[in-house]
Structure formats: structure tokens, C-alpha cells
Design a protein around this motif. Sequence first.
Motif, PDB file in Angstrom:
ATOM      1  N   GLU A 162       0.832  -1.207   0.000  1.00  0.00           N
ATOM      2  CA  GLU A 162       0.000   0.000   0.000  1.00  0.00           C
ATOM      3  C   GLU A 162       0.867   1.258   0.000  1.00  0.00           C
ATOM      4  O   GLU A 162       1.841   1.348   0.739  1.00  0.00           O
ATOM      5  CB  GLU A 162      -0.890   0.009   1.261  1.00  0.00           C
ATOM      6  CG  GLU A 162      -1.782   1.237   1.368  1.00  0.00           C
ATOM      7  CD  GLU A 162      -2.251   1.533   2.797  1.00  0.00           C
ATOM      8  OE1 GLU A 162      -2.893   2.565   3.008  1.00  0.00           O
ATOM      9  OE2 GLU A 162      -1.950   0.729   3.719  1.00  0.00           O
ATOM     10  N   MET A 186      11.746   3.966  12.659  1.00  0.00           N
ATOM     11  CA  MET A 186      10.351   4.156  12.302  1.00  0.00           C
ATOM     12  C   MET A 186       9.988   3.330  11.065  1.00  0.00           C
ATOM     13  O   MET A 186       8.877   2.823  10.962  1.00  0.00           O
ATOM     14  CB  MET A 186      10.104   5.632  12.060  1.00  0.00           C
ATOM     15  CG  MET A 186       8.664   5.986  11.940  1.00  0.00           C
ATOM     16  SD  MET A 186       8.403   7.765  12.040  1.00  0.00           S
ATOM     17  CE  MET A 186       9.360   8.337  10.654  1.00  0.00           C
ATOM     18  N   ALA A 208       2.496  -0.699  15.947  1.00  0.00           N
ATOM     19  CA  ALA A 208       3.331   0.462  15.627  1.00  0.00           C
ATOM     20  C   ALA A 208       3.401   0.689  14.124  1.00  0.00           C
ATOM     21  O   ALA A 208       3.433   1.825  13.651  1.00  0.00           O
ATOM     22  CB  ALA A 208       4.738   0.269  16.196  1.00  0.00           C
ATOM     23  N   ARG A 209       3.440  -0.394  13.378  1.00  0.00           N
ATOM     24  CA  ARG A 209       3.487  -0.266  11.922  1.00  0.00           C
ATOM     25  C   ARG A 209       2.221   0.434  11.402  1.00  0.00           C
ATOM     26  O   ARG A 209       2.292   1.301  10.523  1.00  0.00           O
ATOM     27  CB  ARG A 209       3.605  -1.672  11.319  1.00  0.00           C
ATOM     28  CG  ARG A 209       3.586  -1.706   9.827  1.00  0.00           C
ATOM     29  CD  ARG A 209       3.657  -3.155   9.303  1.00  0.00           C
ATOM     30  NE  ARG A 209       2.794  -3.281   8.167  1.00  0.00           N
ATOM     31  CZ  ARG A 209       1.756  -4.100   8.076  1.00  0.00           C
ATOM     32  NH1 ARG A 209       1.478  -4.914   9.071  1.00  0.00           N
ATOM     33  NH2 ARG A 209       1.020  -4.120   6.997  1.00  0.00           N
ATOM     34  N   HIS A 210       1.106   0.091  11.958  1.00  0.00           N
ATOM     35  CA  HIS A 210      -0.141   0.700  11.502  1.00  0.00           C
ATOM     36  C   HIS A 210      -0.213   2.166  11.913  1.00  0.00           C
ATOM     37  O   HIS A 210      -0.701   3.006  11.159  1.00  0.00           O
ATOM     38  CB  HIS A 210      -1.325  -0.092  12.022  1.00  0.00           C
ATOM     39  CG  HIS A 210      -1.394  -1.471  11.443  1.00  0.00           C
ATOM     40  ND1 HIS A 210      -1.806  -1.707  10.167  1.00  0.00           N
ATOM     41  CD2 HIS A 210      -1.045  -2.677  11.951  1.00  0.00           C
ATOM     42  CE1 HIS A 210      -1.734  -3.005   9.899  1.00  0.00           C
ATOM     43  NE2 HIS A 210      -1.270  -3.611  10.977  1.00  0.00           N
ATOM     44  N   VAL A 211       0.277   2.458  13.099  1.00  0.00           N
ATOM     45  CA  VAL A 211       0.291   3.853  13.537  1.00  0.00           C
ATOM     46  C   VAL A 211       1.258   4.649  12.642  1.00  0.00           C
ATOM     47  O   VAL A 211       0.960   5.765  12.224  1.00  0.00           O
ATOM     48  CB  VAL A 211       0.696   3.955  15.017  1.00  0.00           C
ATOM     49  CG1 VAL A 211       0.812   5.403  15.431  1.00  0.00           C
ATOM     50  CG2 VAL A 211      -0.316   3.230  15.894  1.00  0.00           C
ATOM     51  N   GLU A 213      -0.336   5.389   9.357  1.00  0.00           N
ATOM     52  CA  GLU A 213      -1.319   6.461   9.454  1.00  0.00           C
ATOM     53  C   GLU A 213      -0.626   7.812   9.613  1.00  0.00           C
ATOM     54  O   GLU A 213      -1.064   8.812   9.045  1.00  0.00           O
ATOM     55  CB  GLU A 213      -2.285   6.206  10.609  1.00  0.00           C
ATOM     56  CG  GLU A 213      -3.412   7.213  10.711  1.00  0.00           C
ATOM     57  CD  GLU A 213      -4.271   7.334   9.462  1.00  0.00           C
ATOM     58  OE1 GLU A 213      -4.262   6.423   8.607  1.00  0.00           O
ATOM     59  OE2 GLU A 213      -4.938   8.374   9.316  1.00  0.00           O
ATOM     60  N   ALA A 214       0.463   7.836  10.364  1.00  0.00           N
ATOM     61  CA  ALA A 214       1.218   9.098  10.488  1.00  0.00           C
ATOM     62  C   ALA A 214       1.734   9.537   9.118  1.00  0.00           C
ATOM     63  O   ALA A 214       1.742  10.728   8.803  1.00  0.00           O
ATOM     64  CB  ALA A 214       2.378   8.927  11.479  1.00  0.00           C
ATOM     65  N   ARG A 216       0.302   8.755   6.179  1.00  0.00           N
ATOM     66  CA  ARG A 216      -0.869   9.230   5.418  1.00  0.00           C
ATOM     67  C   ARG A 216      -1.249  10.642   5.851  1.00  0.00           C
ATOM     68  O   ARG A 216      -1.573  11.502   5.039  1.00  0.00           O
ATOM     69  CB  ARG A 216      -2.065   8.284   5.651  1.00  0.00           C
ATOM     70  CG  ARG A 216      -1.919   6.922   5.019  1.00  0.00           C
ATOM     71  CD  ARG A 216      -3.225   6.105   5.212  1.00  0.00           C
ATOM     72  NE  ARG A 216      -2.960   4.685   5.168  1.00  0.00           N
ATOM     73  CZ  ARG A 216      -2.942   3.874   6.233  1.00  0.00           C
ATOM     74  NH1 ARG A 216      -3.225   4.348   7.440  1.00  0.00           N
ATOM     75  NH2 ARG A 216      -2.660   2.600   6.092  1.00  0.00           N
ATOM     76  N   GLN A 217      -1.213  10.868   7.162  1.00  0.00           N
ATOM     77  CA  GLN A 217      -1.531  12.203   7.679  1.00  0.00           C
ATOM     78  C   GLN A 217      -0.545  13.228   7.155  1.00  0.00           C
ATOM     79  O   GLN A 217      -0.916  14.358   6.846  1.00  0.00           O
ATOM     80  CB  GLN A 217      -1.487  12.194   9.206  1.00  0.00           C
ATOM     81  CG  GLN A 217      -2.677  11.522   9.864  1.00  0.00           C
ATOM     82  CD  GLN A 217      -2.549  11.583  11.386  1.00  0.00           C
ATOM     83  OE1 GLN A 217      -1.449  11.573  11.940  1.00  0.00           O
ATOM     84  NE2 GLN A 217      -3.672  11.633  12.065  1.00  0.00           N
ATOM     85  N   ALA A 218       0.725  12.839   7.091  1.00  0.00           N
ATOM     86  CA  ALA A 218       1.745  13.780   6.627  1.00  0.00           C
ATOM     87  C   ALA A 218       1.479  14.165   5.174  1.00  0.00           C
ATOM     88  O   ALA A 218       1.708  15.306   4.779  1.00  0.00           O
ATOM     89  CB  ALA A 218       3.136  13.167   6.771  1.00  0.00           C
ATOM     90  N   ARG A 227      -1.564  14.243   3.783  1.00  0.00           N
ATOM     91  CA  ARG A 227      -2.739  15.118   3.806  1.00  0.00           C
ATOM     92  C   ARG A 227      -2.400  16.491   4.371  1.00  0.00           C
ATOM     93  O   ARG A 227      -2.865  17.509   3.875  1.00  0.00           O
ATOM     94  CB  ARG A 227      -3.844  14.505   4.681  1.00  0.00           C
ATOM     95  CG  ARG A 227      -4.561  13.331   4.071  1.00  0.00           C
ATOM     96  CD  ARG A 227      -5.868  13.042   4.839  1.00  0.00           C
ATOM     97  NE  ARG A 227      -5.643  12.685   6.234  1.00  0.00           N
ATOM     98  CZ  ARG A 227      -5.517  11.432   6.691  1.00  0.00           C
ATOM     99  NH1 ARG A 227      -5.580  10.421   5.857  1.00  0.00           N
ATOM    100  NH2 ARG A 227      -5.345  11.192   7.968  1.00  0.00           N
ATOM    101  N   HIS A 245       6.831  20.449   6.585  1.00  0.00           N
ATOM    102  CA  HIS A 245       7.397  20.953   7.846  1.00  0.00           C
ATOM    103  C   HIS A 245       8.329  19.948   8.501  1.00  0.00           C
ATOM    104  O   HIS A 245       9.081  20.300   9.395  1.00  0.00           O
ATOM    105  CB  HIS A 245       6.300  21.442   8.798  1.00  0.00           C
ATOM    106  CG  HIS A 245       5.400  20.372   9.314  1.00  0.00           C
ATOM    107  ND1 HIS A 245       4.324  19.898   8.611  1.00  0.00           N
ATOM    108  CD2 HIS A 245       5.428  19.668  10.472  1.00  0.00           C
ATOM    109  CE1 HIS A 245       3.715  18.962   9.315  1.00  0.00           C
ATOM    110  NE2 HIS A 245       4.364  18.798  10.446  1.00  0.00           N
ATOM    111  N   TYR A 246       8.269  18.678   8.056  1.00  0.00           N
ATOM    112  CA  TYR A 246       9.255  17.722   8.560  1.00  0.00           C
ATOM    113  C   TYR A 246      10.599  17.864   7.847  1.00  0.00           C
ATOM    114  O   TYR A 246      11.618  17.403   8.360  1.00  0.00           O
ATOM    115  CB  TYR A 246       8.759  16.277   8.373  1.00  0.00           C
ATOM    116  CG  TYR A 246       7.552  15.948   9.203  1.00  0.00           C
ATOM    117  CD1 TYR A 246       7.653  15.849  10.587  1.00  0.00           C
ATOM    118  CD2 TYR A 246       6.317  15.750   8.614  1.00  0.00           C
ATOM    119  CE1 TYR A 246       6.551  15.556  11.359  1.00  0.00           C
ATOM    120  CE2 TYR A 246       5.200  15.454   9.383  1.00  0.00           C
ATOM    121  CZ  TYR A 246       5.323  15.356  10.752  1.00  0.00           C
ATOM    122  OH  TYR A 246       4.219  15.065  11.520  1.00  0.00           O
TER     123      TYR A 246
END
Lengths: 462, 462
Positions: A95, A384, A391-394, A397-398, A400-402, A404, A409-410
Motif C-alpha cells: 500500500e 520508524m 506500531a506499523r499501523h500507527v 497512518e502518520a 498518510r496524515q503527513a 494530507r 514541515h518535517y
Amino acid sequence: MTYMSTATPTTELAGKKIIVSGGGIGGASTALALALRGADVTLYERHEEFKEVGAGLQIGPHGVKILEKWGLGDKAIQAGYLPDDMQFRDAVTAENILTMKFDETFRERYGAPYLVVHRSDLLNLLVEAGREAGADLVNGVSVVGGEENAAGDGVDVTIEHRADGSVETVSADLLVACDGIHSVFRPKIVQDEPVPSAYVAYRGTSDLPNDPDMQGLNSVVGYIGPRCHFIQYPLRQGELLNQVAVFQSPRYLDALIGGTDAPEDWGNNEEFKNAFGHTNDFLQGRLGHMWLDQWWQMADREPLTDWVVSDHILVMGDAAHPPLQYIASGAVMAMEDGETLALYASEAASEGDVDWGSVVREVSDERAPRCGRIQTTSRFWGEMWHVDGVARHVRNEAFRQAERGGWFHYADWLWNYDPARRDYVNDPALGELPEGLKDWEYNIHKIQRQRDAGVSAEDITV
Amino acid sequence: MTYMSTATPTTELAGKKIIVSGGGIGGASTALALALRGADVTLYERHEEFKEVGAGLQIGPHGVKILEKWGLGDKAIQAGYLPDDMQFRDAVTAENILTMKFDETFRERYGAPYLVVHRSDLLNLLVEAGREAGADLVNGVSVVGGEENAAGDGVDVTIEHRADGSVETVSADLLVACDGIHSVFRPKIVQDEPVPSAYVAYRGTSDLPNDPDMQGLNSVVGYIGPRCHFIQYPLRQGELLNQVAVFQSPRYLDALIGGTDAPEDWGNNEEFKNAFGHTNDFLQGRLGHMWLDQWWQMADREPLTDWVVSDHILVMGDAAHPPLQYIASGAVMAMEDGETLALYASEAASEGDVDWGSVVREVSDERAPRCGRIQTTSRFWGEMWHVDGVARHVRNEAFRQAERGGWFHYADWLWNYDPARRDYVNDPALGELPEGLKDWEYNIHKIQRQRDAGVSAEDITV
């Protein structure tokens, strides 16, 4: 957007004799940057030719900007490839979890494109440009020592001609040790050892146009998964496919936890064969393209807060800051080092006699915090990538959020860098990880801490 | 915004005799919802009084909307507390990582505020309102059995009077078993056992106005940390402080991994004393307010895909879907169940004779996928709260990003629910976790899978 194909040499450092030890990307960059300011540069490389190990190299916009300053923007892009984007995918499911577009918005934000290039091609460009700029790049000579001279106004450098073993001393205003992770000058500052990460890399390049599965690849693609990852991107205008497969060596990790010596060949083909069984079928199918006759046991060193050996001797490049590869900044850091030294020295020269002790300290003050942050962030970034379970799923999602929410900023601290601003001289705290990561502990440290505390191998948490 | 303080009873279910087994929040809600549609409801509760274990209860807007429909919005808010927001903090550092504001934007999006209320206060309101609506709520009677009657048009329910042990059979059109996690009717559908999570909760309520450290608390605050968490919020208009301290029991976990029986008292005071040493000082200082004479070993059950025992017997509430507490939806699910049954039955009655077999199947079709998703999401959410190491930092950043990027899209499926839409009847796949979580495995399952595969205790990964 066009890129300068020639630099505009200046003369601030005319008459300054500078010796560079080491002809990798760091040394060649430093020689070029100094020669472009008119310095009298001699670079000594112990091998009989200039060559780089490995294959592909990622040059973020922070590096491309420097290549442009050196007049190599066009040539590097011609030799390499400008990917449309970088895509992170979950290595288990394939994915796509984050696409970082290298589009006009990106180029405007960071002032340059994102480039991938073969390490040898880049090194050849740097060597050629250095020579054109007047630097003397010498093969077959090792720099084996260096001391402040008796007058205290320069350095006596001991070199060894590899062909006959003869040794001589040459004098210079400055010695820059870009002599790599096994530097002979770093031990004059700190007695430390490389820190293996327990990860090993397999690499491979192959014919891209005739690879039916890879048609249309115009991205840097990174599959990140539990205890492994896999990178793909085109090189040489799409003629070559670069692939890197990285995994955690169970034998190295077990030895580290058990407090025993790891076998010399940790990460060998046997381990490689078993390392990607939990990843998606496409990725597993790609492993057949990797070279099996060599692999790279990946290590870095602890950040070094002071790069100054003495007023006229400075360590830079991998000698000062060998990183893990996870934020693709090892080569660029070394290029930044060279440009920073040339810039600060030429600025000092414009104001009068160069106080080399001040120059090297200013370079160290600016560069050490930045490179330390890059080294530490690379460790974090790698951990990471490799998490498992919830943790992999979190993490997914982090990511995906980045996408969106804007991932810029990272990256701003890394890619919006200009040594002329002296950001880190002015605020060394910029070299620290963000507040929320202050109590993060590198996994290798965590294991060592538990071992040091006497925790038995079976109770050590990884 | 004002809330209805009285419901508008209707009569669609007039003459329908419905027996509800169990007088917890689920049973009382069901009795009330049915009575408000004119049904002839009898609820049997085996205890001599209606009481709830535990203390505080969170009622998301999906629950408050139902209370409003039942005419209890104002009363519940009067009895409870409307927090300004929910704040997640890292339990190690106390850093705030996500604030979910329960402001006007929130209320407009979800159609109701977020409420916290004492479990007993809510139950009392439901019982009182059920009686006012005409339901017969009977204490001291257990429903011990139930069978389809000979004619196949109703149910013969066996009840036992607890005072003298006498047993009798009563007939009804429908039996609704809201008889909790140890239901006597669920085994007629599936023979399963509760699934302990290895976590245990300590609770405590205390005097808020005279607690110098807690002045100004008007939030639900959750400190989430490695292997533990800690929740605080006001109750009873700020007169009472509710606190919950939850941690992983090392003894339970070790027994699970080792394949041995856990000690009966897993999670005891000794374990509690050691469970929060890695958390911040403020949190540790709050632990003195917890009750030590009882604790709750937290468990759920596997999602149940079919709640229908027979055409005239349905399980609901904790009998159907006992969840872990992490998304604070156990009580609300039970309230939703009651409202859904009352709604679908009254809609069926409006169209003619009620086919109870169709009604209970429709309720099951709508509710089972939704409650299954809530149960599974609660497990995932709990694991995410309790991660350690690099995962904790990634989780913290995902929470920060959710605040920046709008956390609503994570909550819409939960809080924007209306059983009248029959969303899950129309698309049962709504009950599944989002695509990206498909291959997530609940930690307890992961341990059991490894044990079943013969992995030795020391090699089991948690």
C-alpha cells in the motif's frame, strides 16, 4: 528552471595552500569548493583511481543547490535522474502510504529539484571539475599524519606514496581530513568505534528499459516494513535501475544482545534469503536482481560535537559524521561541509589575513550540530521504517496524515539550509531533535544500556 | 442549544409483551425505549436493587442524541458534566499531544455535546424514566431460560424468584437478553469465553472542589503511556473527581505467554504499586486517590456476527458485544441497541403485524457489524495507547497531526450514527476496520497464535 553549467571562480583564497586527505565525495567536493575560491589545493587519495563503493545516491535539494553553485547542476542532472516523487509503501501490503511530490511547489520551496545519481558519476564530475578549477588531485598517496608546524602558522602533513612506501612531509596552511569512517585524524579528537546498526544492505543495478516489471518507474520508491526495507529508483536518465535491499541481521542482533562477538559475515546470503519472507510478492520477486557477492554492514558513529583537531587541521565528511542512510544525506552533508569551509574561509580572507583557527572553529560550530541532528534523525527514521505490529499501523497512518497535512514541515530543517546564514552557529539547539523526541532512545543504545545494567539476554527488550 | 426534558411517547407497540432480562444500562435503556413506543415491557433484574459497578462513564454525542430522544438530555447533563474537551497527554512526559475540543463546531457536527456522568446516576435516570413510561422493572428475579413457544408465535420465559428460589414460566412476544458479559443466552449462539486483555483498572472518585491539584479541571484528560494509562474527569457538575488507572499485569501476561493459569488476583495492589514508575510525577502523585479494595480485570469477547437466538429471543448489550473501554462506547452501544430495537419494531408495527423474526434479524444485521467494529477498534486503540519506544513517539506525532489536520474523520463513523439510516444493513462492510488496518493482529491473538503454533514462551513476541 535552468541550472548553471559553469561556476564563477573567485580568488579570495589565492595563495592559501590547503591539503585535503581523501578522494571520496567529501574530499573531492572540498577540493572543488576551495579551488573555486582560488585556493592552492592538493588532494591525496590513497587508491590509484577515484572510485565510490555502492551505486545510487540521493541528492536532496540541499545538495543540488550546492552542485549548482559549483557549476555542476546541469551535468549532474544529465548524468542522473530527476524523479517525479518519492513514494513510501508498506512492505507487507505494498500500500502506498505517502507520496512526496517533487513538483514545482517543491522546487520553489527548496530552490532546487531532487536528484538521484550514480555515486561514480557524481564523483567523476566532482573530480573533473576540481581539476578544471585548478586543484591538484593525486592518486596513490595516503595522508598518514599531520601536526601544527613549529611556527604555529600552518601544518606539516605526512604523506606516504603507496607505490614505494616512501614518506615525506609537506607543509600547508590547512589540512582537511575527509578520510572517511576509518579516519586517521578523528582519533585525535575522540577514541570511538563505528556503531553497527544490525542492518545490512544488498545492492544491485540492472537494465531498466528491458525490465518488463519496472516500465514507467519515475519515482524513488521505498517499501518500508518490519525489520527490512527496499528502495528502487532509476539512474542515468532511466537507463539503469538501482535497487537496495536492507534488513536486520538476526545473527548480529542476537550477538549484540548476548554480549558475544557477531560472526564476521553477519548479513550473509543465508540471512538475506530469509529476510523478506513477510513482504509482498512483488518485492520478493525483485530480490533476484541484487548482487550477492558483496553486502554492506551498516554502521554510523556517535555525533561529534567538535571537529577541530587543531588550528590548522579539521575533520569533515564521514570522518566527522558517518550517518545511517535513512534520510539520504551522507553525501550531501559532505558537500555542505566543503562549501561551508570554502565560504567561511573566503569570507575571512576578504576581511584580511585568515585566522585559520577561527575559521575551522566556525565551520565546526555551524556544521557539527547540523550533522549531529542528521545522524540522530537518520537513526530515528530507520527505526520508524522498521517497526512491526500496531506500531506499523500507527506509522502508516502518520505517513498518510503527513501527506494530507503537508509533509514539508518535517523536511524544511533538512532541505532549506544555507551555510551563509550560520543558523547553527547562532542557535546550536537547532541540532537537537524536536522536543517531543527528547526521550527517544536509539535501539542499539537501549540494548547496550540494558547489557551494561546486567540485564540477562533473555530479558533484554529490543 | 436546549435538550428535550420529556420524550413524546407513541403507541406503535401497544399490546406487545416484551421481557427484558437484566437491569443494567443496556436493559434499562431497552425497557425505556420500548415503553416509549407503547410496549408492555417487563424487566427482570436479579439483584434487589438497580446498581452499576464502576464510577464515571463517558457518553459521546452518539449516546447523548439517544438520551435526548428519550427525554433525558437535560437531566443527564444536570447529573453529569459537559467537559470543554478531551486531552491526550503522553504519560511519560505529560506533554499534551491532542486536544479534541467539544465546542460548537463539535456539537454541530455530531448533533449533541460530549457528556460524562456517574454510572449510577445514569442508571437511576433510565430506571426512573422507564417506570414513568410504563415499564415494569422488577428486582430480585432472574431470567434463567427461554424457548420459542409451541405455536411458534412467542417465547416462554423461565424466571426464578431469587428470594425463595421459586421458578415460573411467563409468556411474551419477545425476550431481549441484556444479561451482560456472563449472559445465559449468548451460549445458545456461541460457546465462547471472555478474552482478558491482560490490563486491569483501578478506579476512584474523590472530592474535586477541595483537591488543590485539580482546580480548573474541565476536561477529560487521558495520560497514555507504555503499558498503562490514566484518565481524569469531573462528574456531578464538578463536585466529584473521577479517576481511572489502568495497567498491564505482568503476572497475567507471563501466564498467558507461558501457557499457565494466571493467579486469581492478577492486577493486585502489589502490581499496581509498580505499574506507573515510568510515568510523570504528577500522575504518580494522583494514584493515592484510587480505591485499593477492588480492581477490574478487563476483558471483552470476540465480535458476534449474529445476535439472534430464535425468532423471539435476541441478545443485546454486553451479552452481545462486551468491549474494551478504550473508545468509551460500551454503555452507548447498549443504548443504541435499545433504541434500534424499539425503532425497527415500531416501524414494523406501523406497517401491520410485527414479524418478530424479521425485526430481530434486522436489528442484528444493523447492530452486529457496528458493534463488532467498535469492539475491534477498542482493542486497536488500546494497543496504540500503550506502545513504547519509537512507536510511542510515532504515535505522539500521529496524534499531533490529527489535531492539526482535523481529527473528525477518525470519529465520524462512531459519532455520526443514526440507526434509522440502516447504514450497516445496507453495507455490512462498514463493520470492518479501514483498509490499512486489515492485517493488524490483536496482541492477545498474536500471543495465542504463537502458542498454538508451539512457539516456546521465551520466543513468543508480544
